[in-house]
Design an enzyme around this catalytic site. Structure first.
Site, mmCIF file in Angstrom:
data_model
loop_
_atom_site.group_PDB
_atom_site.id
_atom_site.type_symbol
_atom_site.label_atom_id
_atom_site.label_comp_id
_atom_site.label_asym_id
_atom_site.label_seq_id
_atom_site.Cartn_x
_atom_site.Cartn_y
_atom_site.Cartn_z
ATOM 1 C CB CYS A 125 -1.063 -0.083 1.120
ATOM 2 S SG CYS A 125 -2.618 1.171 0.943
ATOM 3 C CG HIS A 212 -3.167 -4.045 3.124
ATOM 4 N ND1 HIS A 212 -2.743 -2.758 4.406
ATOM 5 C CD2 HIS A 212 -3.885 -2.640 2.779
ATOM 6 C CE1 HIS A 212 -2.154 -2.133 4.480
ATOM 7 N NE2 HIS A 212 -3.549 -1.442 3.458
ATOM 8 C CD GLU A 214 -1.353 -6.240 5.716
ATOM 9 O OE1 GLU A 214 -0.943 -6.546 4.638
ATOM 10 O OE2 GLU A 214 -1.087 -4.676 6.548
ATOM 11 C CB SER A 266 2.887 -12.717 37.729
ATOM 12 O OG SER A 266 2.015 -13.512 37.284
ATOM 13 N N GLY A 267 3.468 -16.013 38.580
ATOM 14 C CA GLY A 267 3.086 -17.340 38.484
ATOM 15 C C GLY A 267 2.594 -17.164 36.657
ATOM 16 N N GLY A 268 1.158 -16.231 36.197
ATOM 17 C CA GLY A 268 1.157 -16.165 34.724
ATOM 18 C C GLY A 268 1.787 -16.389 34.160
ATOM 19 C CB VAL A 269 1.610 -17.090 30.331
ATOM 20 C CG1 VAL A 269 1.983 -17.668 29.446
ATOM 21 C CG2 VAL A 269 0.433 -17.561 30.702
ATOM 22 C CG ASP A 270 2.896 -12.812 29.558
ATOM 23 O OD1 ASP A 270 3.250 -13.419 28.962
ATOM 24 O OD2 ASP A 270 2.512 -12.233 29.388
ATOM 25 C CB SER A 271 5.827 -13.149 35.288
ATOM 26 O OG SER A 271 5.147 -13.960 36.124
#
Ligand code: XMP
Length: 556
Positions: A125, A212, A214, A266-271
């Site tokens: 584009c 586009h 994508e 924190s026990g979350g995925v990312d941390s």
């Protein structure tokens, strides 16, 4: 300046071969690439392309699609210096779309190295219009704005970019300007009703697409991008988020040296993935601090301690600060105030614990790629604040620690793949998101110990039933909310006057929008039965059937 750029490109083209017809395959180029940093020290010859961003809302989506083709890719601002791009050792460039018009004063331009490198270029584009403009073609305001689906007709049957595709395909358009005259050496590869040049290319693999590829509305878009990457840039598609692990470990070692790193777990995925990755790299130089705010779900503390302390043998400081948080939250009913208090208290506890560790040099954070792209491109855009998200990674700059952010180039699902590659369990890696302020924003009104226990019990049932029905991974989030509403019920022969619990389950791609999940009635019935039977304070369960917008996912 413009002329110089065009000249340098023309020289580059005519230096090697004669510009005749578009063959679609980048001819071999000798020696003209700006020199990039050697990558040997990373231990892999990673294939990468750079997406040059001109302010399109779709730039991150381009990166997403490229990585789905197993080619590593980063989005870089259009004014990024070559040195920062060279580190990627790109095998090609993708120029994104953007809101500007090439003739506007101050309209962003593609940097000279894009053309001088003689690497393949795919302009999408605005990116295509830039190629035309910067290489000596003409761009004109379209007579009609072309927005939405169009049918793309190819001019030739053997264009590698469209290899394996039918000669007519639906594509998604969103543009006003269009190519009036192609630059020297380019031929038209395809057209639509409103765009005589909907795709163009030259023999060096410099290609422009007016549509586009994508977006999901261009169903064969990914195949087109894959053709560009494999057939034109010469990539093999052997990058996986798992291969990122080895590289990251080397980078972390190099960055941290003998320094000490702290990480809020924190026990979350990312941390969890950040902590595990850094632990693999530097072992005991990492200390994780796990703060129990008292707002966590049932078994969350023991699970986190088991995984990281007992099994992985991480240096982990566990702080039970629930009384502190409860005290400060007493009588607070405003959601934003709750968030503010929890955020502030969290930082205090974290800083106190960090001070006890002694000399610390780095703070590890689970920043993900969408955050990086968003903060880089949001600029001065005024965004209405709906909720001030507090999350456990958001620690203050006054701590004066350098940041270690090993996930800053990954998308969420890639983080999950990395987690699995590191040996984290599926249970851990596919956890649904859980907000930083935790259960406090799922208790409407005053947060008390008694209410937390009620919500924990109800939430536990929701999670278990959803998992039992094998719905957990299909849902973005599923949880219970404790309302302050009390109503009359009957149990046995007695009157009850109990709380009302709301069950919330949503599907979503990115939490920006969400739809309420059409849970099967029998799953809802089972959840409701169990809650009223097993949580004595609750005698009524309702299901939230609102979508976002206009509602939000969390109730507060
Ligand atoms: P909403 O409620 O805004 O939520 O539709 C969108 C996503 O963000 C999560 N959320 C939070 N996450 N701190 C966080 O770390 C917060 O204060 C917070 N508030 C909402 C929510 O769980 C959902 O995934």
């Amino acid at each position: 300046m413009e002329k110089d750029k065009q000249e340098s490109h023309r020289v580059a083209i005519s230096g090697d071969v004669e510009v005749s017809a578009y063959l679609g395959i980048a001819k071999e180029r000798k020696g003209a690439q700006p020199q990039a940093e050697p990558q040997e020290k990373l231990g892999t010859e990673r294939e990468a392309v750079a997406v040059i961003d001109f302010g399109s809302q779709y730039s991150w989506l381009i990166a997403r699609r490229v990585r789905e083709c197993r080619v590593y890719c980063e989005v870089v601002p259009h004014d990024a210096p070559w040195d920062s791009v060279a580190a990627l050792r790109p095998k090609g460039f993708i120029l994104s779309g953007g809101p500007s018009s090439v003739y506007e004063p101050g309209a962003p331009q593609a940097p000279a190295y894009v053309y001088e490198s003689r690497l393949p270029v795919l302009g999408i584009c605005y990116g295509m219009q830039l190629i035309a403009y910067q290489l000596g073609g003409k761009v004109a305001k379209g007579v009609k704005r072309e927005y939405g689906l169009a049918i793309l007709h190819q001019n030739s049957t053997n264009t590698p970019l469209f290899s394996g595709l039918p000669s007519e395909i639906p594509v998604w358009m969103s543009h006003c300007d269009r190519i009036e005259e192609m630059p020297p050496g380019f031929v038209s590869l395809a057209y639509t009703e409103n765009s005589p040049v909907a795709a163009m290319g030259n023999e060096y693999g410099t290609i422009g697409l007016q549509f586009h590829p994508e977006v999901a509305h261009t169903p064969q878009g990914k195949a087109i991008l894959q053709n560009f990457l494999y057939k034109i840039c010469g990539c093999n598609g052997n990058w996986t988020p798992g291969s990122f692990v080895t590289e990251s470990i080397e980078r972390i070692k190099e960055q941290v040296g003998k320094g000490r790193v702290i990480c809020a777990l924190s026990g979350g995925v990312d941390s969890s993935v950040v902590a595990t990755l850094i632990h693999h790299a530097i072992g005991d130089q990492l200390t994780c601090i796990f703060v129990n705010t008292g707002m966590l779900r049932r078994e969350e503390v023991s699970r986190t301690l088991n995984t990281f302390q007992k099994n992985m043998k991480m240096n982990l400081v566990y702080v039970d600060a629930s009384e502190r948080f409860l005290k400060r939250l007493a009588g607070v009913i405003d959601p934003e105030e709750k968030r503010h208090i929890i955020g502030e208290e969290f930082v205090r506890v974290f800083e106190e614990e960090a001070a006890k560790i002694g000399q610390v040099d780095f703070l590890a954070q689970g920043t993900l790629y969408p955050d990086v792209i968003e903060s880089a491109s949001s600029g001065s855009k005024a965004v209405a604040i709906i909720k001030t998200h507090h999350n456990v990674g958001g620690l203050p700059s006054r701590m004066k620690l350098s940041l270690v952010e090993p996930l800053r180039y990954l998308f969420k699902d890639e983080v999950r793949e990395v987690g699995l590659a590191l040996g984290l369990t599926e249970d851990m890696v596919y956890r649904q998101p859980f907000p930083g302020p935790g259960l406090a924003i799922r208790i409407i009104g005053d947060v008390t110990k008694e209410r937390l226990e009620i919500l924990r019990a109800a939430d536990w049932i929701v999670m278990n039933e959803i998992k039992k029905a094998k719905l957990y991974r299909q849902l973005w989030q599923s949880f219970a909310v404790l309302t302050p509403v009390r109503s009359v019920g009957v149990m046995g022969d007695s009157r009850t006057y109990g709380y009302m619990v709301a069950v919330r389950a949503v599907t979503s791609e990115d939490a920006m929008t969400a739809d309420w999940a059409r849970l099967p009635y029998d799953v809802l019935a089972q959840i409701s039965n169990r809650i009223v039977n097993e949580v004595p304070e609750v005698n009524r369960v309702v299901y939230d059937i609102s979508s976002k917008p206009p509602s939000t996912i969390e109730w507060e």
